[in-house]
Design a protein around this motif. Structure first.
Motif, PDB file in Angstrom:
ATOM      1  N   ALA A 147       0.815  -1.217   0.000  1.00  0.00           N
ATOM      2  CA  ALA A 147       0.000   0.000   0.000  1.00  0.00           C
ATOM      3  C   ALA A 147       0.850   1.268   0.000  1.00  0.00           C
ATOM      4  O   ALA A 147       0.400   2.325  -0.441  1.00  0.00           O
ATOM      5  CB  ALA A 147      -0.929   0.001   1.199  1.00  0.00           C
ATOM      6  N   ASP A 148       2.093   1.187   0.493  1.00  0.00           N
ATOM      7  CA  ASP A 148       2.959   2.364   0.517  1.00  0.00           C
ATOM      8  C   ASP A 148       3.527   2.693  -0.860  1.00  0.00           C
ATOM      9  O   ASP A 148       3.953   3.819  -1.111  1.00  0.00           O
ATOM     10  CB  ASP A 148       4.112   2.156   1.500  1.00  0.00           C
ATOM     11  CG  ASP A 148       3.610   2.060   2.928  1.00  0.00           C
ATOM     12  OD1 ASP A 148       2.550   2.649   3.213  1.00  0.00           O
ATOM     13  OD2 ASP A 148       4.277   1.396   3.744  1.00  0.00           O
ATOM     14  N   LEU A 149       3.545   1.734  -1.768  1.00  0.00           N
ATOM     15  CA  LEU A 149       4.131   1.954  -3.087  1.00  0.00           C
ATOM     16  C   LEU A 149       3.097   2.332  -4.135  1.00  0.00           C
ATOM     17  O   LEU A 149       3.462   2.728  -5.238  1.00  0.00           O
ATOM     18  CB  LEU A 149       4.884   0.702  -3.541  1.00  0.00           C
ATOM     19  CG  LEU A 149       6.060   0.289  -2.667  1.00  0.00           C
ATOM     20  CD1 LEU A 149       6.673  -0.985  -3.190  1.00  0.00           C
ATOM     21  CD2 LEU A 149       7.094   1.395  -2.592  1.00  0.00           C
ATOM     22  N   VAL A 150       1.835   2.223  -3.822  1.00  0.00           N
ATOM     23  CA  VAL A 150       0.784   2.521  -4.793  1.00  0.00           C
ATOM     24  C   VAL A 150       0.518   4.016  -4.784  1.00  0.00           C
ATOM     25  O   VAL A 150       0.341   4.629  -3.741  1.00  0.00           O
ATOM     26  CB  VAL A 150      -0.506   1.740  -4.460  1.00  0.00           C
ATOM     27  CG1 VAL A 150      -1.611   2.107  -5.409  1.00  0.00           C
ATOM     28  CG2 VAL A 150      -0.235   0.261  -4.496  1.00  0.00           C
ATOM     29  N   THR A 151       0.509   4.626  -5.963  1.00  0.00           N
ATOM     30  CA  THR A 151       0.244   6.062  -6.080  1.00  0.00           C
ATOM     31  C   THR A 151      -0.949   6.283  -6.995  1.00  0.00           C
ATOM     32  O   THR A 151      -1.262   5.436  -7.819  1.00  0.00           O
ATOM     33  CB  THR A 151       1.466   6.797  -6.657  1.00  0.00           C
ATOM     34  OG1 THR A 151       1.724   6.290  -7.956  1.00  0.00           O
ATOM     35  CG2 THR A 151       2.688   6.604  -5.777  1.00  0.00           C
ATOM     36  N   PRO A 152      -1.620   7.431  -6.869  1.00  0.00           N
ATOM     37  CA  PRO A 152      -2.767   7.693  -7.732  1.00  0.00           C
ATOM     38  C   PRO A 152      -2.379   7.943  -9.180  1.00  0.00           C
ATOM     39  O   PRO A 152      -3.216   7.840 -10.065  1.00  0.00           O
ATOM     40  CB  PRO A 152      -3.422   8.919  -7.116  1.00  0.00           C
ATOM     41  CG  PRO A 152      -2.397   9.529  -6.259  1.00  0.00           C
ATOM     42  CD  PRO A 152      -1.453   8.450  -5.862  1.00  0.00           C
TER      43      PRO A 152
END
Length: 101
Positions: free
Chosen positions: A35-40
């Motif tokens: 979840a920390d690596l996912v960006t919009p």
């Protein structure tokens, strides 16, 4: 499938729903996502930027409208003050006597 009156469907024709349910029940593995690596991404940035621009212009428009309303109210108050008759005679004075306190 066409049914004639007085006939009942055979079990072979009604088993199509069970064969599709077994085909969809096979397990599919989903990759684990941090979840920390996912960006919009770009679409998220564009939506946020357009929202910020809209808020800026709406705020500017609101400020102009408030200034216009205040100016009109001040002008109307001045017109009412100019149209009101001026008080005639000497200004009212306090009656003589001891000060109240």
């Amino acid at each position: 499938m066409i049914l004639l009156s007085g006939t009942t469907p055979s079990p072979a024709t009604s088993s199509t729903s069970t064969s599709t349910s077994t085909a969809t029940s096979t397990a599919t593995t989903t990759p684990k996502v941090d979840a920390d690596l996912v960006t919009p991404g770009l679409s998220g940035f564009v939506v946020l930027f357009l929202s910020a621009v809209a808020v800026y212009f709406l705020g500017r428009s609101m400020a102009r409208r408030i200034q216009r309303v205040n100016h009109r109210a001040r002008a109307e108050a001045e017109e009412r003050a100019a149209a009101a008759p001026a008080p005639q005679g000497p200004p009212a004075q306090d009656p003589p006597g001891p000060p109240q306190g």
